[in-house]
Enzyme design. Structure first.
Site, mmCIF file in Angstrom:
data_model
loop_
_atom_site.group_PDB
_atom_site.id
_atom_site.type_symbol
_atom_site.label_atom_id
_atom_site.label_comp_id
_atom_site.label_asym_id
_atom_site.label_seq_id
_atom_site.Cartn_x
_atom_site.Cartn_y
_atom_site.Cartn_z
ATOM 1 N N HIS A 243 33.077 32.295 33.870
ATOM 2 C CA HIS A 243 34.460 31.632 34.302
ATOM 3 C C HIS A 243 35.020 31.794 33.678
ATOM 4 C CE1 HIS A 243 36.225 30.005 37.793
ATOM 5 N NE2 HIS A 243 36.795 29.513 36.069
ATOM 6 N N TYR A 247 40.079 32.835 33.022
ATOM 7 C CA TYR A 247 41.184 32.052 32.392
ATOM 8 C C TYR A 247 41.776 32.878 31.117
ATOM 9 C CZ TYR A 247 40.487 28.744 36.706
ATOM 10 O OH TYR A 247 39.660 28.427 37.680
ATOM 11 N N HIS A 394 39.659 39.138 46.187
ATOM 12 C CA HIS A 394 40.380 37.674 45.693
ATOM 13 C C HIS A 394 40.120 38.839 44.063
ATOM 14 C CE1 HIS A 394 39.239 33.775 43.076
ATOM 15 N NE2 HIS A 394 38.595 34.854 42.795
ATOM 16 N N PHE A 395 39.381 38.917 43.240
ATOM 17 C CA PHE A 395 39.397 39.297 41.707
ATOM 18 C C PHE A 395 40.575 40.403 42.156
ATOM 19 C CE2 PHE A 395 35.266 41.557 41.657
ATOM 20 C CZ PHE A 395 35.700 42.687 41.543
ATOM 21 N N HIS A 396 41.315 41.054 42.624
ATOM 22 C CA HIS A 396 42.090 42.020 42.809
ATOM 23 C C HIS A 396 43.696 41.538 43.052
ATOM 24 C CE1 HIS A 396 39.500 45.104 42.536
ATOM 25 N NE2 HIS A 396 40.334 46.003 42.040
ATOM 26 N N ARG A 458 30.194 44.909 48.304
ATOM 27 C CA ARG A 458 30.097 44.752 47.626
ATOM 28 C C ARG A 458 29.380 45.763 46.447
ATOM 29 N NH1 ARG A 458 30.897 40.137 42.413
ATOM 30 N NH2 ARG A 458 31.562 41.429 41.846
ATOM 31 N N ARG A 459 30.176 45.720 45.195
ATOM 32 C CA ARG A 459 29.728 47.009 44.760
ATOM 33 C C ARG A 459 28.705 48.136 45.330
ATOM 34 N NH1 ARG A 459 28.219 42.230 40.174
ATOM 35 N NH2 ARG A 459 29.738 43.059 38.896
HETATM 36 FE FE1 HAS Z 1 37.812 33.834 40.775
HETATM 37 C C1 HAS Z 1 34.840 34.188 41.770
HETATM 38 C C2 HAS Z 1 36.288 30.595 42.191
HETATM 39 C C3 HAS Z 1 40.118 32.395 40.118
HETATM 40 C C4 HAS Z 1 38.340 36.186 39.156
HETATM 41 N N1 HAS Z 1 36.811 35.290 40.185
HETATM 42 C C5 HAS Z 1 35.807 35.809 40.833
HETATM 43 C C6 HAS Z 1 35.703 36.958 40.107
HETATM 44 C C7 HAS Z 1 36.491 37.430 39.410
HETATM 45 C C8 HAS Z 1 37.247 36.361 39.501
HETATM 46 C C9 HAS Z 1 36.547 38.726 38.422
HETATM 47 O O1 HAS Z 1 33.894 29.466 43.109
HETATM 48 C C10 HAS Z 1 34.320 38.285 40.240
HETATM 49 C C11 HAS Z 1 32.474 37.696 39.135
HETATM 50 C C12 HAS Z 1 31.751 39.323 39.978
HETATM 51 O O2 HAS Z 1 32.427 40.157 39.292
HETATM 52 O O3 HAS Z 1 31.114 38.303 40.075
HETATM 53 N N2 HAS Z 1 38.592 31.441 41.117
HETATM 54 C C13 HAS Z 1 37.734 30.561 41.917
HETATM 55 C C14 HAS Z 1 39.164 29.354 41.953
HETATM 56 C C15 HAS Z 1 39.869 29.622 41.132
HETATM 57 C C16 HAS Z 1 40.137 30.943 40.628
HETATM 58 C C17 HAS Z 1 38.407 28.259 42.317
HETATM 59 N N3 HAS Z 1 39.078 33.859 39.591
HETATM 60 C C18 HAS Z 1 40.689 33.003 39.743
HETATM 61 C C19 HAS Z 1 41.277 33.997 38.237
HETATM 62 C C20 HAS Z 1 40.852 35.003 38.343
HETATM 63 C C21 HAS Z 1 39.148 35.363 39.152
HETATM 64 C C22 HAS Z 1 42.410 33.455 37.871
HETATM 65 C C23 HAS Z 1 40.976 36.091 37.184
HETATM 66 C C24 HAS Z 1 42.175 36.354 36.718
HETATM 67 N N4 HAS Z 1 36.026 33.241 41.772
HETATM 68 C C25 HAS Z 1 35.907 31.466 42.256
HETATM 69 C C26 HAS Z 1 34.058 31.905 42.938
HETATM 70 C C27 HAS Z 1 33.374 33.039 42.362
HETATM 71 C C28 HAS Z 1 35.314 33.977 41.778
HETATM 72 C C29 HAS Z 1 33.439 30.389 42.789
HETATM 73 C C30 HAS Z 1 32.536 33.268 42.897
HETATM 74 C C31 HAS Z 1 32.318 34.390 44.052
HETATM 75 C C32 HAS Z 1 31.276 34.186 44.672
HETATM 76 O O4 HAS Z 1 30.413 34.603 45.714
HETATM 77 O O5 HAS Z 1 30.791 35.518 43.815
HETATM 78 C C33 HAS Z 1 40.957 29.483 40.642
HETATM 79 O O6 HAS Z 1 41.411 28.846 39.720
HETATM 80 C C34 HAS Z 1 42.373 29.224 41.674
HETATM 81 C C35 HAS Z 1 43.632 28.138 41.759
HETATM 82 C C36 HAS Z 1 44.873 28.782 42.062
HETATM 83 C C37 HAS Z 1 45.604 28.426 42.683
HETATM 84 C C38 HAS Z 1 46.726 28.926 43.361
HETATM 85 C C39 HAS Z 1 48.032 28.703 42.508
HETATM 86 C C40 HAS Z 1 49.065 29.081 42.577
HETATM 87 C C41 HAS Z 1 50.484 29.730 41.578
HETATM 88 C C42 HAS Z 1 51.375 30.480 42.023
HETATM 89 C C43 HAS Z 1 52.686 30.215 42.136
HETATM 90 C C44 HAS Z 1 53.801 30.778 42.965
HETATM 91 C C45 HAS Z 1 54.220 30.672 44.051
HETATM 92 C C46 HAS Z 1 55.065 31.444 43.936
HETATM 93 C C47 HAS Z 1 54.524 29.121 44.198
HETATM 94 C C48 HAS Z 1 44.740 27.151 43.394
HETATM 95 C C49 HAS Z 1 49.973 28.528 39.773
HETATM 96 C C50 HAS Z 1 56.770 31.189 43.739
HETATM 97 C C51 HAS Z 1 57.334 32.490 44.162
HETATM 98 C C52 HAS Z 1 59.120 32.635 44.369
HETATM 99 C C53 HAS Z 1 59.899 33.417 44.978
HETATM 100 C C54 HAS Z 1 59.680 31.410 43.025
HETATM 101 CU CU CU Z 2 34.627 31.634 38.332
#
Ligand code: HAS
Ligand code: CU
Length: 568
Positions: A243, A247, A394-396, A458-459
């Site tokens: 995890h 980050y 999700h991860f793409h 998946r996979r």
């Molecule tokens: Fe995730 C699985 C939970 C973030 C990558 N994640 C994965 C896997 C990958 C991955 C690769 O709880 C698969 C792993 C595998 O092979 O099995 N993930 C989260 C949570 C967050 C999160 C809670 N993940 C990421 C990030 C990744 C990433 C970042 C890569 C860079 N993820 C999980 C969980 C799994 C998981 C479970 C396991 C699932 C399973 O069952 O296998 C949080 O960090 C997300 C928080 C983010 C936000 C969004 C904030 C938005 C922002 C943008 C603002 C922009 C604006 C646009 C408003 C709340 C900062 C402005 C526009 C204008 C025009 C000005």
């Molecule tokens: Cu994670």
């Protein structure tokens, strides 16, 4: 009476700051250029394999075309896709980018350039060693290499060298920081350097898990010294690392979104102290959350899963802060450029610049990637989506977009900077950013939906499954259009990169964009103090992992026999 003389207290003068010479700059450009060059080479192969996977799922199994190139099966291709994109492209890009960002933020050369060279050398040798089993189909274990899948030992040795090399690249940044501190007593660490170094410290803590997994469990097993392995202990150590790994991919994008991107659209940093707090929160909460990848693993009691779920919601918080503060920083820019009204500042942002646009589009995709993450983190919703195609959806959006598209945007200014050549074409680069954006929307939407509604796994080589569900078809078709756009985007990206490298030297001066604070003022001292945050992070790790790891090691069962995915 003897006269007592008292000498004035000796105040140790700070050493004179070392300034960058042309030679220092060249060294930094070389280190950054080589590591990002390797990153992009890995990406070029990684994304090509992604196209083949997308096609296979949609019914066009063209893997035969890859056989002359040593790719024998879908699973070998999938392993390479994950390893090259998620591990190699990211890690090599990040250490190169940070070497540049830290030194330019401190405005000082590396204290010991040889340490960075040593680190980069170890990483490169590690990559070459790991390339052999990957290409020879001896490491077809996917990028998470879960035991009891077993690869040839050379794969693990290569990975260890890449990881240890990245530590050494980090040490070079710490030494440089130490030197800067001595030369600037009492000054607040510049934001870009501070946030980059926090990320490297987080990486150091995180990678201890995978180092332990490989050194104590997998390597002895792959050498044949022990007969079986303990998959649960291995997975636990892996996700301790896995995890925070995500980050490690995200935070360099945050360094840019906070510290650089506003300057690319006439904006200012909305709140510098808040930005610093966000990075400290990531240091605290990135690691004690790994069980959210193991909700369905038997053998981990519910209580621990629950605790990690709470911490996961905690680590979502700094990203929510980011969503508001980064947008505010950009809004300042949009208004400075003449934007009026509630939303009128948005069209005024610097959409003409490919570097800016790529990163802003990456942010927009991350809104959806982030929301999906919070859904994954919710225990009962996770049971619905775990191991389905929802997860690659999700991860793409996260590593494949928030990270990758941001890194591409950074490359559009960094590559001209370190090579001294003008970008081939801003227009082509703009087209690249928009096609990636459109392609990822279609691709990830299809995968999310297919996994959520109809449980597509998946996979899995979907086209070959006896249980193929015709209801997947429209989503696979949608994702295939996405894959086509992504393929076009990748071709555009590499055209711009190679075209830039082939140009003659130019005299155009490019500087690293540095966003200035909106309200300049002193940074609260507690936001520039390292020890409490590092100890806090260590304490949370001990609390969240200590008892469970103790139990798993105490009850270790080395019985699981090796297996692999070498299907041919
Ligand atoms: Fe995730 C699985 C939970 C973030 C990558 N994640 C994965 C896997 C990958 C991955 C690769 O709880 C698969 C792993 C595998 O092979 O099995 N993930 C989260 C949570 C967050 C999160 C809670 N993940 C990421 C990030 C990744 C990433 C970042 C890569 C860079 N993820 C999980 C969980 C799994 C998981 C479970 C396991 C699932 C399973 O069952 O296998 C949080 O960090 C997300 C928080 C983010 C936000 C969004 C904030 C938005 C922002 C943008 C603002 C922009 C604006 C646009 C408003 C709340 C900062 C402005 C526009 C204008 C025009 C000005
Ligand atoms: Cu994670």
């Amino acid at each position: 009476m003897a006269v007592q003389t008292m000498s004035a207290p000796q105040v140790k003068a700070a050493p004179t700051p070392v300034v960058m010479t042309a030679r220092d700059t060249r060294t930094i450009h070389r280190i950054t250029g080589i590591s990002i060059g390797i990153a992009m080479a890995a990406l070029s192969i990684g994304v090509t394999l992604g196209v083949f996977q997308g096609m296979e799922h949609a019914g066009f199994d063209w893997y035969w075309a890859l056989r002359p190139l040593l790719i024998k099966s879908y699973y070998q291709g999938l392993t390479l896709h994950g390893v090259l994109n998620a591990l190699v492209w990211t890690t090599f890009f990040i250490v190169g980018f940070f070497t540049f960002a830290v030194t330019n933020s401190f405005k000082r050369p590396l204290k010991y350039p040889w340490v960075s060279w040593l680190g980069l050398g170890m990483m490169t040798v590690g990559l070459l060693i790991a390339a052999y089993p990957l290409l020879a189909n001896l490491a077809t274990v996917l990028y998470t290499f879960y035991p009891p899948l077993l690869a040839d030992w050379t794969f693990y040795v290569g990975l260890v060298l890449v990881v240890v090399g990245s530590w050494v690249m980090g040490y070079s940044m710490y030494f440089t920081f130490g030197a800067w501190r001595k030369e600037h007593p009492g000054e607040t660490t510049p934001f870009i350097a501070m946030s980059s170094i926090v990320t490297m410290v987080m990486w150091q803590i995180a990678t201890l898990g995978v180092a332990a997994e490989i050194l104590f469990l997998i390597l002895p097993w792959s050498f044949g010294w022990i007969e079986g392995t303990d998959p649960l202990l291995a997975r636990t150590l892996f996700w301790y690392f896995g995890h925070p790994l995500v980050y490690f991919w995200l935070l360099p994008a945050y360094v840019s979104w906070y510290g650089m991107l506003p300057a690319q659209t006439n904006g200012k940093m909305f709140s510098e102290p808040l930005a610093r707090l966000v990075f400290w929160l990531f240091l605290l909460f990135s690691t004690p959350v790994g069980f959210h990848h193991q909700y369905t693993d038997p053998g981990i009691p519910q209580g621990w899963k629950y605790l990690h779920m709470i911490f996961t919601m905690g680590v979502g918080f700094p990203s929510l802060l980011t969503a508001f503060t980064v947008v505010a920083s950009l809004e300042i820019g949009g208004r400075a450029r003449g934007g009026k009204g509630w939303l009128g500042w948005i069209p005024r942002l610097n959409w003409g610049s490919a570097s800016y646009t790529a990163q802003n589009l990456a942010m927009i995709l991350f809104i959806f990637g982030g929301i999906g993450g919070l859904i994954n983190a919710s225990y009962d919703l996770n049971l619905l989506v775990h191991n389905t195609s929802w997860i690659p959806g999700h991860f793409h959006l996260t590593v494949g977009s928030a990270t990758t598209l941001t890194f591409m945007g950074i490359i559009y200014w960094l590559l001209p900077k370190v090579t001294g050549r003008k970008l081939l074409s801003n227009k082509l680069a703009l087209a690249q950013a928009w096609t990636w954006f459109g392609g990822m929307i279609l691709f990830s939407n299809g995968y999310h939906a297919m996994g959520l509604y109809y449980g597509a796994p998946r996979r899995t080589m979907l086209g070959a499954t006896p249980y193929f569900d015709p209801r997947w078809q429209p989503f696979l078709f949608e994702s295939l259009i996405g894959v086509t756009l992504l393929a076009i985007s990748a071709i555009l990206f590499f055209t711009v990169v190679i075209g830039t490298l082939m140009r003659g030297k130019s005299t155009v001066q490019i500087e690293m964009p540095v966003a200035q604070p909106y309200e300049p003022g002193p940074t609260p001292a507690w936001l520039d103090r390292w020890a409490p945050w590092i100890w806090g992070a260590v304490a949370l790790v001990v609390i969240s992992y200590g008892p469970m790891l103790f139990q798993l090691v105490r009850d270790i069962q080395l019985h699981a026999p090796p297996t692999n995915l070498r299907f041919w």
